[in-house]
Design an enzyme around this catalytic site. Structure first.
Site, PDB file in Angstrom:
ATOM      1  N   GLU A  78      -9.077  -2.955 -10.681  1.00  4.77           N
ATOM      2  CA  GLU A  78      -9.938  -2.000  -9.975  1.00  4.77           C
ATOM      3  C   GLU A  78     -10.742  -1.195 -11.000  1.00  4.77           C
ATOM      4  OE1 GLU A  78      -7.889   1.198  -7.854  1.00  4.77           O
ATOM      5  OE2 GLU A  78      -6.007   0.330  -8.517  1.00  4.77           O
ATOM      6  N   CYS A 110      -4.571  -0.969  -6.209  1.00  3.25           N
ATOM      7  CA  CYS A 110      -3.456  -1.353  -7.088  1.00  3.25           C
ATOM      8  C   CYS A 110      -2.688  -2.569  -6.595  1.00  3.25           C
ATOM      9  CB  CYS A 110      -2.494  -0.188  -7.258  1.00  3.25           C
ATOM     10  SG  CYS A 110      -3.286   1.280  -7.919  1.00  3.25           S
ATOM     11  N   HIS A 232       5.436   0.069  -7.055  1.00  4.05           N
ATOM     12  CA  HIS A 232       4.190   0.482  -7.715  1.00  4.05           C
ATOM     13  C   HIS A 232       4.400   1.923  -8.174  1.00  4.05           C
ATOM     14  CE1 HIS A 232       0.198   1.605  -8.632  1.00  4.05           C
ATOM     15  NE2 HIS A 232       0.091   2.423  -7.603  1.00  4.05           N
TER      16      HIS A 232
END
Ligand code: COA
Length: 399
Positions: A78, A110, A232
């Protein structure tokens, strides 16, 4: 079962200790060290970008492989460098991969690395003799002095995906959640992400809840069968918040032992946020840092991408996995980094590439095997270092 055959990551040679940022901002360092769970953040020098980091991560991952079997390179980021051309094509060229290897880029904040991994799993399931290289590479960048600033970082992860993996089988069941929200985004005209931090944490937890329920409906492993958990991690404390929420969802009343999460958080604590790479650096840390034997352990994994999409899935650790990881190399890479002063950090942060296409050459900093040398007529020019020649010879010598 298809899965992750090899896993490697790369971070730039420079870092900022969170004490330095805390002192400059007049904040108690405990807020960063304990409150958000970060000791340091990796900072990329002006001559590193998502391409150089990705190529370095992949160089390690491909050592000893027959590159002719790699039929696809899927790049997740990204922090893209071009609206049209996939960053992976530069990596393909820097590594000298065969022209029969198809390259493309994917995006959804993400969690695009997880979409890339799933695309790779599908490909090797159809063609088990082939392998797919998945790379996730990002520079997490927020405004100076903003609440997001201490949650920056930089790094890349490379995963070789195969039908008979040496590290982790990825099971077919998964659960997903998608909702159109503005918790974090970066319009094309900005270099820094915009984020509503507290809202993004709430959305992360909402997506986790729904994705977990969908995962259960899809026949995914029940909570009690999962012995390890990867998340994450925009900052490592987020993994604790997420795990607490998951335990509540699963009505888990067992006593919580920090060791369930701790070994998986070690690298991220020292690196900071790496957006797409973050979940897989967590997995890497778990496989490399855990002293207990993880063979056959089921690992739950949650991938979150703001905007937002969440995906829950799980893997099972393969027998003999510890013979195929790069733990010593990764630890040495983190230990050998150079600590930045606050002024050095801001000078790296403020460095800008020209946007008028004028010829521009970038000073050489400490980097891995590849560096961004400059810009010529709106084109990025990459260079291989002297150390790189030997590494590439090893890579192609094996083929
Ligand atoms: N010692 C120990 N802990 C401390 C502390 C101290 N001296 N001072 C504060 N803390 C704790 C707070 O209690 C809080 O803990 P909690 O979240 O468990 O309640 C934590 O440190 C953070 O403090 P807070 O005041 O909430 O921080 P903030 O307003 O600066 O924002 C983020 C934190 C993470 C929201 C911000 O950094 C951000 O926006 N980051 C980018 C977005 C992001 O990462 N989103 C995540 C989902 S993708």
């Amino acid at each position: 079962m298809p899965g992750i055959d090899r896993l490697s990551f790369y971070v730039p040679k420079y870092y900022l200790d969170m004490k330095t940022l805390a002192s400059e901002r007049g904040i108690d360092p405990g807020k960063f060290y304990i409150g958000i769970g970060q000791e340091a953040m990796s900072i990329s020098p002006p001559d590193e970008d998502v391409v150089t980091m990705a190529a370095n991560a992949a160089l390690q991952c491909l050592e000893g492989e027959d590159n002719q079997t790699i039929r696809s390179l899927i790049f997740a980021t990204e922090s893209g460098i071009d609206q049209s051309k996939a960053a992976g094509i530069y990596v393909h060229s820097l590594l000298g991969l065969p022209s029969t290897c198809q390259v493309f880029e994917v995006k959804q904040a993400c969690c695009s690395s997880t979409m890339a991994l799933y695309a790779a799993l599908d490909r090797v399931a159809r063609r088990p003799e082939q392998k797919v290289l998945v790379i996730a590479s990002d520079i997490a960048r927020y405004g100076i002095g903003t609440a997001g600033e201490p949650t920056q970082g930089a790094g890349a992860v490379a995963m070789l995906v195969s039908a008979k993996p040496r590290l982790v089988d990825i099971m077919p069941q998964s659960g997903s959640f998608t909702e159109d929200v503005m918790d974090f985004w970066r319009p094309n005209y900005l270099d820094e992400a915009l984020v509503d931090g507290k809202f993004s944490i709430r959305m992360y937890l909402k997506a986790l809840t729904h994705a977990w329920n969908d995962f259960q409906n899809d026949g995914g492993a029940p909570f009690a069968e999962l012995s390890r958990f990867c998340y994450h991690q925009p900052f490592t404390k987020m993994a604790h918040k997420a795990h607490r929420a998951l335990r509540n969802l699963a009505n888990d009343d067992q006593e919580f032992h920090n060791s369930i999460l701790e070994t998986g958080l070690r690298y991220n604590r020292r690196i900071g946020n790496t957006y797409t790479a973050s979940l897989y650096i967590n997995l890497c840390s778990l496989l490399e840092q855990e002293k207990d034997d993880l063979t056959h352990d089921k690992v739950g994994m949650f991938s979150y991408g703001s905007g937002c999409v969440g995906t829950y899935f799980h893997g099972a650790v393969r027998p003999g996995y510890h013979k195929h990881h790069f733990g010593d190399i990764h630890e040495a890479m983190l230990d050998d980094r150079i600590e930045l002063t606050y002024d050095e950090y801001t000078s790296f942060y403020e460095h800008q590439l020209p946007i008028d296409g004028s010829a521009y050459s970038i000073d050489a900093y400490e980097t891995g095997a590849f560096r961004l040398a400059g810009i010529q007529e709106h084109q990025r020019c990459y260079e291989r270092s002297a150390a790189c020649a030997a590494a590439l010879k090893k890579l192609h010598g094996a083929a």
